[in-house]
Structures are given as C-alpha cells and as structure tokens.
Design a protein around this motif. Structure first.
Motif, PDB file in Angstrom:
ATOM      1  N   THR A  42      40.027 -62.293  23.040  1.00 24.21           N
ATOM      2  CA  THR A  42      39.876 -63.495  23.855  1.00 24.21           C
ATOM      3  C   THR A  42      40.978 -64.510  23.587  1.00 24.21           C
ATOM      4  N   CYS A  43      41.668 -64.367  22.457  1.00 22.47           N
ATOM      5  CA  CYS A  43      42.726 -65.322  22.114  1.00 22.47           C
ATOM      6  C   CYS A  43      43.643 -64.724  21.062  1.00 22.47           C
ATOM      7  N   THR A  44      44.939 -64.861  21.289  1.00 20.73           N
ATOM      8  CA  THR A  44      45.957 -64.529  20.290  1.00 20.73           C
ATOM      9  C   THR A  44      46.927 -65.698  20.216  1.00 20.73           C
ATOM     10  N   THR A  45      47.166 -66.190  19.004  1.00 14.17           N
ATOM     11  CA  THR A  45      48.179 -67.228  18.822  1.00 14.17           C
ATOM     12  C   THR A  45      49.398 -66.602  18.152  1.00 14.17           C
ATOM     13  N   LEU A  46      50.564 -66.977  18.638  1.00 15.95           N
ATOM     14  CA  LEU A  46      51.795 -66.413  18.079  1.00 15.95           C
ATOM     15  C   LEU A  46      52.195 -67.149  16.815  1.00 15.95           C
ATOM     16  N   CYS A  47      52.725 -66.405  15.868  1.00 21.98           N
ATOM     17  CA  CYS A  47      53.118 -66.899  14.554  1.00 21.98           C
ATOM     18  C   CYS A  47      54.638 -66.771  14.412  1.00 21.98           C
ATOM     19  N   GLU A  52      60.213 -63.650  14.273  1.00 25.71           N
ATOM     20  CA  GLU A  52      61.200 -62.968  13.427  1.00 25.71           C
ATOM     21  C   GLU A  52      61.215 -61.473  13.703  1.00 25.71           C
ATOM     22  N   LEU A  53      60.050 -60.891  13.955  1.00 23.00           N
ATOM     23  CA  LEU A  53      59.985 -59.474  14.305  1.00 23.00           C
ATOM     24  C   LEU A  53      60.634 -59.216  15.660  1.00 23.00           C
ATOM     25  N   TRP A  54      60.343 -60.072  16.620  1.00 19.09           N
ATOM     26  CA  TRP A  54      60.930 -59.906  17.955  1.00 19.09           C
ATOM     27  C   TRP A  54      62.459 -59.994  17.902  1.00 19.09           C
ATOM     28  N   SER A  55      62.967 -60.967  17.176  1.00 22.81           N
ATOM     29  CA  SER A  55      64.418 -61.174  17.137  1.00 22.81           C
ATOM     30  C   SER A  55      65.147 -60.126  16.309  1.00 22.81           C
ATOM     31  N   GLY A  56      64.418 -59.463  15.399  1.00 18.25           N
ATOM     32  CA  GLY A  56      65.054 -58.504  14.499  1.00 18.25           C
ATOM     33  C   GLY A  56      65.431 -59.099  13.165  1.00 18.25           C
ATOM     34  N   LYS A  57      65.156 -60.388  12.973  1.00 20.97           N
ATOM     35  CA  LYS A  57      65.419 -61.001  11.667  1.00 20.97           C
ATOM     36  C   LYS A  57      64.577 -60.322  10.591  1.00 20.97           C
ATOM     37  N   MET A  58      63.377 -59.938  10.970  1.00 24.13           N
ATOM     38  CA  MET A  58      62.512 -59.155  10.088  1.00 24.13           C
ATOM     39  C   MET A  58      62.352 -57.784  10.725  1.00 24.13           C
ATOM     40  N   THR A  59      62.798 -56.761  10.041  1.00 25.70           N
ATOM     41  CA  THR A  59      62.754 -55.426  10.625  1.00 25.70           C
ATOM     42  C   THR A  59      62.715 -54.378   9.527  1.00 25.70           C
ATOM     43  N   SER A 347      51.032 -61.186  30.980  1.00 23.47           N
ATOM     44  CA  SER A 347      52.224 -61.130  31.825  1.00 23.47           C
ATOM     45  C   SER A 347      53.266 -62.163  31.410  1.00 23.47           C
ATOM     46  N   PHE A 348      52.813 -63.210  30.730  1.00 21.81           N
ATOM     47  CA  PHE A 348      53.722 -64.275  30.307  1.00 21.81           C
ATOM     48  C   PHE A 348      53.959 -64.270  28.796  1.00 21.81           C
ATOM     49  N   VAL A 353      57.031 -65.819  23.738  1.00 22.04           N
ATOM     50  CA  VAL A 353      57.793 -65.457  22.539  1.00 22.04           C
ATOM     51  C   VAL A 353      59.177 -66.101  22.569  1.00 22.04           C
ATOM     52  N   GLU A 354      59.856 -65.983  23.693  1.00 26.26           N
ATOM     53  CA  GLU A 354      61.200 -66.554  23.793  1.00 26.26           C
ATOM     54  C   GLU A 354      61.156 -68.075  23.704  1.00 26.26           C
ATOM     55  N   SER A 355      60.132 -68.696  24.250  1.00 27.16           N
ATOM     56  CA  SER A 355      59.990 -70.150  24.158  1.00 27.16           C
ATOM     57  C   SER A 355      59.814 -70.597  22.715  1.00 27.16           C
ATOM     58  N   MET A 356      58.983 -69.868  21.963  1.00 25.70           N
ATOM     59  CA  MET A 356      58.809 -70.215  20.552  1.00 25.70           C
ATOM     60  C   MET A 356      60.094 -70.011  19.774  1.00 25.70           C
ATOM     61  N   ALA A 357      60.860 -68.999  20.138  1.00 23.41           N
ATOM     62  CA  ALA A 357      62.137 -68.758  19.463  1.00 23.41           C
ATOM     63  C   ALA A 357      63.107 -69.917  19.677  1.00 23.41           C
ATOM     64  N   ARG A 358      62.977 -70.623  20.813  1.00 24.36           N
ATOM     65  CA  ARG A 358      63.815 -71.793  21.109  1.00 24.36           C
ATOM     66  C   ARG A 358      63.190 -73.089  20.606  1.00 24.36           C
TER      67      ARG A 358
END
Length: 371
Positions: A42-47, A52-59, A347-348, A353-358
């Motif tokens: 019902t809810c997921t909050t991004l951390c 860092e995982l999305w960007s590849g900083k953590m991989t 869908s968004f 994710v990209e918004s949080m990265a900025r």
C-alpha cells in the motif's frame, strides 16, 4: 470459494544503473512457505540507498536486474503456516504489516554477537534479483513476498502508511544511531551532519530528546528551512566550505564544540569536520558514510579531545519496533507529513527516483495501487 493467488506482480525493475526503471511483470512464488507472507503493498517510501543503487554509486556483481525499495508496508493477502510477527502475534489475511530484513539465526553475528545487523546472510529486498526466486521481495511492486526469515510487525492503526514505511529504514537507522551514542544528555549540544530525510528526522529526535541546542549542517536552503521546522535551533549551509562550517559550530557553542555529532551525510569531509567541531570528550557517530573512503582525520585530535567514535549500521527489528512506537508517541509533536511527497503510482516510480537524485524530494512515496 478461495480467491486464487496472483502468479505475477507488476514491478518497476532496475536493469541498468542510471537508466529509467522498466515497468514489467515479475513472477511470484506459487506456494507460501511456513513463516512467510504474500503482501499487497500500500505504500513504499524511497530511501537514499535506493538512489545510490539506481545511480550505481552502490553496486556489486550480479545484482541486476532488481526491484528497488526497502521501506514498505502492505496488507497480507496470503499467509504461510505458523506465520507470526516478531512479538509472537499470529498474522492473518487482511492484517497490515511491515517488516525488517531477513536474518538466518544461525551465523556468528546472530548467535554469538546476538546482533541481527551482523547477520552474515542478512537479506534485503534489494539483494534479490528479480529474475530468480522468490523474485519480488522489494517495494516498487504491487505484491511483495515476505520471506520466512524477515521479522514481521503488526502495525498499529495510529501510524500512517508513509510513517510506517519510513520506520522500516530511515527512522530505525536514526534511532539506532542515538542508541549507539548513549542517547542525548539533556541540555547538551548536538550537531547533525546532513539535511536529507535521516538528518531532518535526527534533528527532530535530538530536539525531542532534550538537547539544549541542535545544529543541522547541510544543503540546499529548502532542506535547511525544513530542518528548522523540525527542531534545529541553528542551520549551517555547507556551501561556505568545511572551515566556515567548523568555525560557525564553534561560534554557536561558545568555542566548546558539540557534545554529540552524528553523520547522516556521507560526504568525504564529514570525518575531519566532525572531529574538529566535537567538544572535549564528545561523541561522533558515523552512520551515513557508506563509501569506501573519506578524508583523513587527525588521530592526535581524537586522542587529545578523548573523543568516542562509534559506527552505527542501519537497524534491526527492535529498532524498527521503536521507530513505529516513536511515530505513535510523537505523532503530533512534529509535522511528519511534510517530509513526504504526494503518492504516485508505479508508472511514475522512475521519475520519483530521478527527482530524489536531484534533491527534488525528501521522501518520495509510491502507492502501487495508483495508476
């Protein structure tokens, strides 16, 4: 008549670092193991870790494809035999639950150290590839398989979905850090390094714990303004540089420095800054420095000030429980809802994710039930 279980779930999958997430369908296990549960999220909050995982900083090798998200809550739609929560309460279909990372209960960390965070087989949702069983164990999906080893928690009605999701990582991480530091001495001077979700929440915790002065260091200006609303007596913009930051802290503490400094920033400069701004016999807690290296600290200063330096890693089910109770007990003491963006559907999720990265959002919220 029994409703058949879903055989697949829609999910936002990360296939390549730094690229948009792919909205696709991922298989679900055909059977629910004893001790496990299938949950409709019902809810997921991004951390910050998700970013860092999305960007590849953590991989790490072999991690992709995967589903991001490790702060989430949902309603049980199917339950394995004998499944109970961490307090031994039986779980049933329809119950709203959250959960902490899975642990094995057999390794040195679990049995000798008795520290779940030290489990050598500790399982996060984001350690699970989305093309291998049990496929969907993370948050950016409609359904999530909660494994037998995951410590589950029946959630109180008073704690909102977004709050309970944040408790699953960010809030429990902060509370563990304060616990590792020995708490906040009433009237003491506290510096919080970082003005993201963890830093702002830590600012509130320090204020509510009776700190005499809370100083939050970070950027950008909008987040520092938010920190002030969450209990910061003073804020310092890091745009002025390390020297100016340290000098300002010393000025605000009458030259004595901070009794407690907490790193929720992770920048290479936080170590030497913390050592320089800490008071005699002060404590420095390292929480946000996930990278392999940081700027060197002067050991002579650590010795001369008799500093205590403590590492603090994430949190376990006990920290998660305390985070849930914290939100329940202090529900009206801070404007918690202001930390969260308006929920959006899967869908968004990639845009979020990209918004949080900025640094465009403090806490993005995904409701997989939305389009």
């Amino acid at each position: 008549m029994t409703t058949p279980l879903p055989s697949a779930t829609r999910a936002a999958v990360l296939a390549h670092h730094g690229e948009p997430l792919s909205l696709t369908h991922v298989p679900l296990p055909t059977e629910i193991e004893p001790g496990a549960a299938l949950v409709r999220l019902t809810c997921t909050t991004l951390c910050g870790t998700d970013i860092e995982l999305w960007s590849g900083k953590m991989t790490f090798a072999g991690m992709l494809p995967m589903i991001l998200g490790h702060e989430m809550v949902g309603a049980v739609v199917a339950i394995g035999a004998g499944t109970v929560d961490a307090l031994g309460r039986p779980l049933s279909v329809g119950d709203r639950i959250g959960w902490s990372e899975s642990t094995c209960g057999e390794c040195y960390g679990c049995t000798v150290l008795r520290e779940p965070v030290a489990c050598s087989r500790r399982g996060y949702g984001f350690l699970q590839r989305s093309d291998a069983p049990p496929y969907a164990t993370a948050g950016l999906a409609e359904y999530c398989y909660v494994t037998p080893g995951a410590a589950k928690l029946l959630l109180p009605d008073e704690v909102k979905d977004a709050w309970a999701s944040m408790a699953g990582c960010a809030a429990k991480t902060v509370l563990r850090a304060f616990d590792r530091a020995g708490g906040v001495r009433p009237g003491s001077r506290v510096v919080v390094q970082g003005s993201g979700a963890l830093g702002i929440f830590a600012t509130a915790v320090a204020h509510l714990s009776g700190a005499g002065s809370v100083i939050t260091v970070g950027a950008p200006t909008a987040r520092l303004e938010m920190a002030a609303r969450f209990g910061a007596d003073h804020v310092i913009d890091i745009a002025g540089g390390s020297t100016a930051t340290v000098e300002r802290v010393l000025e605000l503490t009458a030259g004595r420095g901070a009794d407690l400094v907490l790193d929720f920033a992770g920048a290479p400069s936080v170590g030497p800054e913390a050592v320089a701004m800490a008071a005699q016999r002060g404590t420095f807690v390292v929480v946000g420095s996930t990278g392999p290296t940081g700027d060197a600290i002067t050991l002579g200063t650590v010795m001369g000030k008799e500093l205590t330096i403590v590492g603090s890693l994430n949190g376990d089910i006990s920290d998660y429980y305390r985070a849930i109770e914290f939100f329940r007990d202090f529900a009206t003491r801070m404007p918690w809802d202001d930390l969260f963006s308006e929920p959006v559907g899967l869908s968004f999720a990639s845009d979020a994710v990209e918004s949080m990265a900025r640094l465009g959002q403090i806490k993005a919220v995904i409701d997989p039930r939305l389009p």
